[in-house]
Design an enzyme around this catalytic site. Structure first.
Site, PDB file in Angstrom:
ATOM      1  CG  ASP A 136      -4.602   0.328  -0.630  1.00  0.00           C
ATOM      2  OD1 ASP A 136      -5.756   0.781  -0.609  1.00  0.00           O
ATOM      3  OD2 ASP A 136      -4.255  -0.624  -1.356  1.00  0.00           O
ATOM      4  NE  ARG A 187     -10.527   1.047   1.028  1.00  0.00           N
ATOM      5  CZ  ARG A 187      -9.511   0.864   0.168  1.00  0.00           C
ATOM      6  NH1 ARG A 187      -8.313   0.532   0.610  1.00  0.00           N
ATOM      7  NH2 ARG A 187      -9.699   1.048  -1.114  1.00  0.00           N
TER       8      ARG A 187
HETATM    9  P1  FDA Z   1     -12.219 -10.431  10.113  1.00  0.00           P
HETATM   10  O1  FDA Z   1     -10.801 -10.722   9.753  1.00  0.00           O
HETATM   11  O2  FDA Z   1     -12.612 -10.478  11.547  1.00  0.00           O
HETATM   12  O3  FDA Z   1     -13.122 -11.405   9.263  1.00  0.00           O
HETATM   13  C1  FDA Z   1     -14.524 -11.458   9.433  1.00  0.00           C
HETATM   14  C2  FDA Z   1     -15.082 -12.569   8.541  1.00  0.00           C
HETATM   15  O4  FDA Z   1     -14.845 -12.215   7.170  1.00  0.00           O
HETATM   16  C3  FDA Z   1     -14.400 -13.918   8.690  1.00  0.00           C
HETATM   17  O5  FDA Z   1     -14.985 -14.655   9.729  1.00  0.00           O
HETATM   18  C4  FDA Z   1     -14.642 -14.547   7.333  1.00  0.00           C
HETATM   19  O6  FDA Z   1     -15.961 -15.015   7.217  1.00  0.00           O
HETATM   20  C5  FDA Z   1     -14.506 -13.365   6.418  1.00  0.00           C
HETATM   21  N1  FDA Z   1     -13.114 -13.198   5.929  1.00  0.00           N
HETATM   22  C6  FDA Z   1     -12.221 -12.250   6.308  1.00  0.00           C
HETATM   23  N2  FDA Z   1     -11.074 -12.382   5.631  1.00  0.00           N
HETATM   24  C7  FDA Z   1     -11.231 -13.466   4.836  1.00  0.00           C
HETATM   25  C8  FDA Z   1     -10.398 -14.114   3.899  1.00  0.00           C
HETATM   26  N3  FDA Z   1      -9.154 -13.689   3.660  1.00  0.00           N
HETATM   27  N4  FDA Z   1     -10.894 -15.212   3.242  1.00  0.00           N
HETATM   28  C9  FDA Z   1     -12.155 -15.628   3.468  1.00  0.00           C
HETATM   29  N5  FDA Z   1     -13.002 -15.047   4.362  1.00  0.00           N
HETATM   30  C10 FDA Z   1     -12.545 -13.981   5.022  1.00  0.00           C
HETATM   31  N6  FDA Z   1      -5.839  -3.549   5.297  1.00  0.00           N
HETATM   32  C11 FDA Z   1      -4.814  -2.697   5.498  1.00  0.00           C
HETATM   33  O7  FDA Z   1      -4.045  -2.891   6.440  1.00  0.00           O
HETATM   34  N7  FDA Z   1      -4.636  -1.640   4.651  1.00  0.00           N
HETATM   35  C12 FDA Z   1      -5.479  -1.364   3.621  1.00  0.00           C
HETATM   36  O8  FDA Z   1      -5.274  -0.384   2.890  1.00  0.00           O
HETATM   37  C13 FDA Z   1      -6.565  -2.256   3.411  1.00  0.00           C
HETATM   38  N8  FDA Z   1      -7.460  -2.056   2.392  1.00  0.00           N
HETATM   39  C14 FDA Z   1      -8.615  -2.814   2.340  1.00  0.00           C
HETATM   40  C15 FDA Z   1      -9.616  -2.530   1.422  1.00  0.00           C
HETATM   41  C16 FDA Z   1     -10.819  -3.215   1.451  1.00  0.00           C
HETATM   42  C17 FDA Z   1     -11.895  -2.852   0.476  1.00  0.00           C
HETATM   43  C18 FDA Z   1     -11.021  -4.252   2.411  1.00  0.00           C
HETATM   44  C19 FDA Z   1     -12.315  -4.994   2.500  1.00  0.00           C
HETATM   45  C20 FDA Z   1     -10.011  -4.585   3.283  1.00  0.00           C
HETATM   46  C21 FDA Z   1      -8.791  -3.909   3.255  1.00  0.00           C
HETATM   47  N9  FDA Z   1      -7.764  -4.223   4.141  1.00  0.00           N
HETATM   48  C22 FDA Z   1      -6.725  -3.357   4.286  1.00  0.00           C
HETATM   49  C23 FDA Z   1      -7.776  -5.541   4.836  1.00  0.00           C
HETATM   50  C24 FDA Z   1      -8.351  -5.448   6.242  1.00  0.00           C
HETATM   51  O9  FDA Z   1      -7.489  -4.716   7.078  1.00  0.00           O
HETATM   52  C25 FDA Z   1      -8.558  -6.850   6.851  1.00  0.00           C
HETATM   53  O10 FDA Z   1      -7.329  -7.502   6.896  1.00  0.00           O
HETATM   54  C26 FDA Z   1      -9.543  -7.726   6.100  1.00  0.00           C
HETATM   55  O11 FDA Z   1     -10.606  -6.985   5.587  1.00  0.00           O
HETATM   56  C27 FDA Z   1     -10.123  -8.802   7.050  1.00  0.00           C
HETATM   57  O12 FDA Z   1     -10.796  -8.194   8.111  1.00  0.00           O
HETATM   58  P2  FDA Z   1     -12.396  -8.164   8.279  1.00  0.00           P
HETATM   59  O13 FDA Z   1     -12.808  -6.798   8.600  1.00  0.00           O
HETATM   60  O14 FDA Z   1     -13.047  -8.772   7.097  1.00  0.00           O
HETATM   61  O15 FDA Z   1     -12.668  -9.001   9.597  1.00  0.00           O
END
Ligand code: FDA
Length: 311
Positions: A136, A187
């Site tokens: 991560d 990732r």
């Molecule tokens: P965005 O935040 O724009 O959200 C898009 C939509 O997704 C929202 O409108 C909502 O519908 C839904 N959503 C997102 N977060 C939500 C929540 N908490 N609760 C409910 N709905 C939600 N980060 C990092 O810095 N280091 C890492 O190693 C990792 N590892 C990692 C692994 C995996 C498998 C995932 C999916 C994510 C990570 N992350 C991470 C977290 C990542 O950086 C990010 O903070 C979250 O995925 C939220 O971003 P989105 O891409 O979902 O988009």
């Protein structure tokens, strides 16, 4: 702007020790407690139980023992042992062989050489049982150290591992090229931490635009990229790009966090895409949980309902 404010607010709350003590007491106490929405349990056995159900629905898994920013090498050793035991438990349970680890949990902040050693011990056992280990990415002060640690194990021949890059961070585009040229897997995420404007985009539109640029690069020049997002626009952009370039569905995978957008997770599986769920567990769940609240303040309503439900 609102996004940045909400992240700052929840990251500030995450530093409150009294809130952490209160949340830790009630958040996982019962099967219905609020933190269970995002955390699979406090023990590996609970996480494996949750993971079995996810796998039965056609999804892939990665298990993560929560914990970060430890302050002694004794704690780093304890975390390493937990991962070694976890590998054995996953193997015995017969579920998907994939784990995620956090460098500061394994001593990166205290002694980089000890951290490399701990990661190598995990990779050795993982390799002998055919596991993949994702490293991560934490906040920006750790990016260079994490990539140095990763390059070090890669150059020593470890191939059952990959890293995470954050599109919010300016350097991610260059890092994506460097890591891909090494032959390693990435990732791609947007980034969960509140970062200063000197090193990271502050506007969601810029983070998203960088995400799409890096996704396109990884899909054509990367190695089995993991497109980790819950954002339907990022997912649609990936599907469209894969269709345009004729990239088959087994050349990449989508990833989402446990408990978030389960509707989208199921829909992607139904469409024949690979979908991996990140399943976190452990007693140190508070900082992870607060990052999830900061991403979507509407989750606070859900937590408050849970707290009233406890009474
Ligand atoms: P965005 O935040 O724009 O959200 C898009 C939509 O997704 C929202 O409108 C909502 O519908 C839904 N959503 C997102 N977060 C939500 C929540 N908490 N609760 C409910 N709905 C939600 N980060 C990092 O810095 N280091 C890492 O190693 C990792 N590892 C990692 C692994 C995996 C498998 C995932 C999916 C994510 C990570 N992350 C991470 C977290 C990542 O950086 C990010 O903070 C979250 O995925 C939220 O971003 P989105 O891409 O979902 O988009």
């Amino acid at each position: 702007m609102l996004d940045a404010l909400s992240k700052s607010f929840f990251h500030a709350l995450a530093r409150s020790q009294s809130l952490e003590r209160f949340a830790s007491r009630v958040g996982m106490a019962k099967p219905t407690s609020f933190a269970r929405r995002f955390i699979a349990g406090e023990t590996a056995d609970e996480a494996i139980e949750a993971a079995r159900a996810i796998q039965a629905s056609g999804m892939l898994l990665t298990l993560d023992q929560l914990g970060e920013s430890i302050t002694t090498l004794t704690e780093a050793e304890a975390a390493t042992q937990v991962y070694l035991t976890l590998i054995e438990k996953i193997r015995a349970a017969g579920i998907d062989r994939n784990i995620s680890i956090k460098p500061t949990q394994l001593g990166l902040d205290i002694d980089a050489a000890v951290c490399v050693d701990n990661v190598k011990r995990i990779l050795d056992v993982a390799k002998s049982h055919d596991f993949f280990v994702r490293i991560d990415m934490e906040n920006t002060p750790y990016i260079q150290k994490t990539l140095d640690m990763f390059s070090s194990v890669w150059s020593q021949g470890y191939r059952n591992t990959g890293v995470v890059l954050q599109s919010a961070v300016f350097r991610a585009e260059e890092d994506a090229k460097a890591v891909s040229k090494m032959g390693a897997r990435v990732r791609l995420v947007k980034g969960a931490y509140k970062e200063p404007s000197a090193v990271a985009y502050q506007a969601k539109a810029d983070v998203d635009a960088a995400y799409v640029r890096i996704m396109k690069y990884l899909m054509t020049d990367g190695h089995y990229p993991a497109i980790a997002t819950h954002d339907p626009r990022m997912i649609d952009a990936t599907k469209a790009f894969a269709a345009e370039k004729g990239i088959p569905k087994d050349r990449y995978e989508f990833q989402m966090l446990y408990g978030i957008r389960r509707d989208l997770q199921t829909a992607l599986v139904a469409e024949g895409y690979r979908m991996r769920v990140y399943v976190p567990f452990g007693k140190q769940w508070f900082p992870y949980f607060m990052r999830r609240l900061g991403e979507r303040p509407a989750n606070v309503g859900f937590v408050l309902k849970g707290i009233f439900g406890e009474r």
